[in-house]
Scaffold this motif. Structure first.
Motif, PDB file in Angstrom:
ATOM      1  N   GLU A   7      69.932  20.532  65.499  1.00  8.99           N
ATOM      2  CA  GLU A   7      71.257  20.863  64.019  1.00  8.99           C
ATOM      3  C   GLU A   7      71.844  21.112  63.859  1.00  8.99           C
ATOM      4  N   TYR A   8      73.454  21.019  63.540  1.00 14.12           N
ATOM      5  CA  TYR A   8      74.084  22.059  63.182  1.00 14.12           C
ATOM      6  C   TYR A   8      73.922  22.947  61.496  1.00 14.12           C
ATOM      7  N   PRO A   9      74.471  24.276  61.811  1.00 15.46           N
ATOM      8  CA  PRO A   9      73.367  24.761  60.699  1.00 15.46           C
ATOM      9  C   PRO A   9      74.006  24.541  59.234  1.00 15.46           C
ATOM     10  N   ASP A  10      73.354  24.971  58.542  1.00  9.70           N
ATOM     11  CA  ASP A  10      73.534  25.419  56.901  1.00  9.70           C
ATOM     12  C   ASP A  10      75.228  26.265  56.618  1.00  9.70           C
ATOM     13  N   ALA A  11      75.648  25.187  56.501  1.00  7.55           N
ATOM     14  CA  ALA A  11      77.555  25.603  56.565  1.00  7.55           C
ATOM     15  C   ALA A  11      78.065  26.191  55.464  1.00  7.55           C
ATOM     16  N   SER A  30      80.318  28.958  61.144  1.00  9.38           N
ATOM     17  CA  SER A  30      80.505  30.279  61.587  1.00  9.38           C
ATOM     18  C   SER A  30      79.637  30.807  61.795  1.00  9.38           C
ATOM     19  N   VAL A  31      78.170  31.120  61.173  1.00 11.87           N
ATOM     20  CA  VAL A  31      77.274  31.802  61.174  1.00 11.87           C
ATOM     21  C   VAL A  31      75.743  30.752  61.825  1.00 11.87           C
ATOM     22  N   GLY A  32      75.470  31.175  62.961  1.00 18.03           N
ATOM     23  CA  GLY A  32      74.756  29.755  63.581  1.00 18.03           C
ATOM     24  C   GLY A  32      73.557  29.780  63.121  1.00 18.03           C
ATOM     25  N   ALA A  33      72.485  28.849  63.215  1.00 20.58           N
ATOM     26  CA  ALA A  33      70.860  28.995  62.674  1.00 20.58           C
ATOM     27  C   ALA A  33      70.441  29.453  63.014  1.00 20.58           C
TER      28      ALA A  33
END
Length: 388
Positions: free
Chosen positions: A92-96, A278-281
């Motif tokens: 899943e994409y990280p929390d933006a 831009s900040v990974g999970a």
């Protein structure tokens, strides 16, 4: 009648005219293409890129004291969190917006989450504030010496750095910075590569008399007396931004995560222009876990500070000039009648001991040395004895 008989001039004249016009068009296009290309290329060609410290070759046993990294691992709570990672964290994409992390930061620092933005290291946030809060042609006042990225990123966005030298003791003069009338001032506090702090009342006086943007980069604040931080002033001064990082005291350099606190207006502006995801999970998870174990962070900071003071005292005993530091590094000049800083840097590299040398005015006679473990610093002292 031939196919050229309808022309109002001989065919050979037509061909010559056609060739001449075509050559002119091609030449014109080449000029336009060159102008367009050169317009994009020239600003980048004029840049001096920020140069990070050298890395040892893979498999080489080395003592790495050149990038101000923690000599100790991150909190065990970080390892525990990483061991519990499931496949969905990568699927899943990280929390933006890093909402969970921002809430944890809010709880630790007493700052509303709406006044916090997270980034891919504080370096992304430095880029973001130039991108969103300054315009091409603006000026930014920067002390010298300081963290080189401030000037590099400024030039990338067409912002003119106005360099203001520190005094003979390398102390930042906020009054002279304000007198530049630049659109912004950026200060590392404590400063790098000197390790010298500004006191909070001095920064507040600057905020009271200067109306431009004031950016205070507190990357090394965890090693300094808590009283020098100005994070608590963001609710009073709308033109203040404070930067923090998880790289130093939290030992998360490789995760690439930092944050900024400012007024809600400035945070909203920066959020609009930041890179999505831009900040990974994994980075978010590691930062969240580290915040849950502040006792460990304080313990390692205390150990590093004790090692720093012991190491600085020994260098001083040997005749070095050591700039007083409240960070996890020292800037020091070897005795003038001995081996030069540049030569020491090269000789230490031969022994696989990495320190930082800056071939710059006011710094070329010094080494910046990150603080490692007691064993690391003893090994460095022994190498300095062998070199002479």
């Amino acid at each position: 009648m031939t196919e050229n008989d309808h022309l109002p001039f001989p065919a050979d004249n037509f061909q010559r005219r056609f060739n001449r016009i075509f050559e002119q068009l091609v030449s014109h296009c080449h000029v336009l293409l060159y102008i367009r290309y050169d317009h994009c290329r020239t600003p980048q060609a004029a840049l001096s890129p920020y140069v990070a410290g050298e890395r040892p070759e893979d498999g080489v046993r080395a003592i790495k004291l050149n990038q101000n990294e923690s000599p100790y691992p991150a909190s065990p709570s970080v390892s525990d969190a990483l061991r519990g990672i499931g496949p969905e964290l990568f699927r899943e994409y990280p929390d933006a917006l890093c909402d969970k992390l921002r809430r944890k930061l809010s709880a630790v620092h007493g700052i509303p989450a709406s006044r916090i933005i997270c980034g891919n290291g504080s370096s992304e946030l430095i880029t973001l504030l130039y991108k969103t809060l300054l315009r091409e042609g603006d000026a930014v006042a920067i002390p010298d010496p300081t963290f080189g990225l401030y000037e590099t990123v400024a030039r990338t966005f067409g912002v003119e750095p106005v360099v203001v030298p520190t005094d003979d003791e390398y102390r930042i003069d906020t009054r002279r910075l304000a007198e530049t009338n630049a659109a912004a001032i950026i200060i590392a506090n404590p400063n790098a590569p000197t390790g010298i702090p500004l006191q909070a009342p001095e920064i507040e006086r600057l905020l009271q008399t200067y109306n431009g943007l004031v950016v205070v980069d507190e990357a090394y604040i965890d090693f300094a007396p808590e009283s020098i931080s100005v994070m608590n002033l963001i609710e009073t001064y709308e033109h203040l931004i404070v930067l923090r990082t998880f790289s130093k005291a939290y030992a998360l350099c490789g995760a690439r995560i930092g944050f900024a606190v400012a007024s809600e207006r400035l945070i909203r502006a920066m959020q609009k222009a930041r890179e999505t995801f831009s900040v990974g999970a994994v980075a978010q998870l590691a930062a969240e876990a580290s915040l849950a174990d502040m006792d460990y962070v304080k313990f390692t900071v205390s150990r590093i500070s004790q090692t720093r003071d012991r190491f600085a005292a020994e260098l001083t005993r040997r005749g070095w000039r050591v700039i007083p530091s409240v960070t996890n590094f020292v800037l020091a000049a070897p005795p003038s009648d001995g081996v030069s800083a540049k030569e020491l840097y090269a000789r230490l590299l031969q022994e696989h001991i990495y320190v930082r040398y800056f071939d710059l005015p006011r710094l070329s006679d010094k080494l910046r040395i990150s603080i490692g473990t007691d064993e690391d610093m003893d090994a460095l002292l022994a190498a300095l004895t062998r070199i002479g």
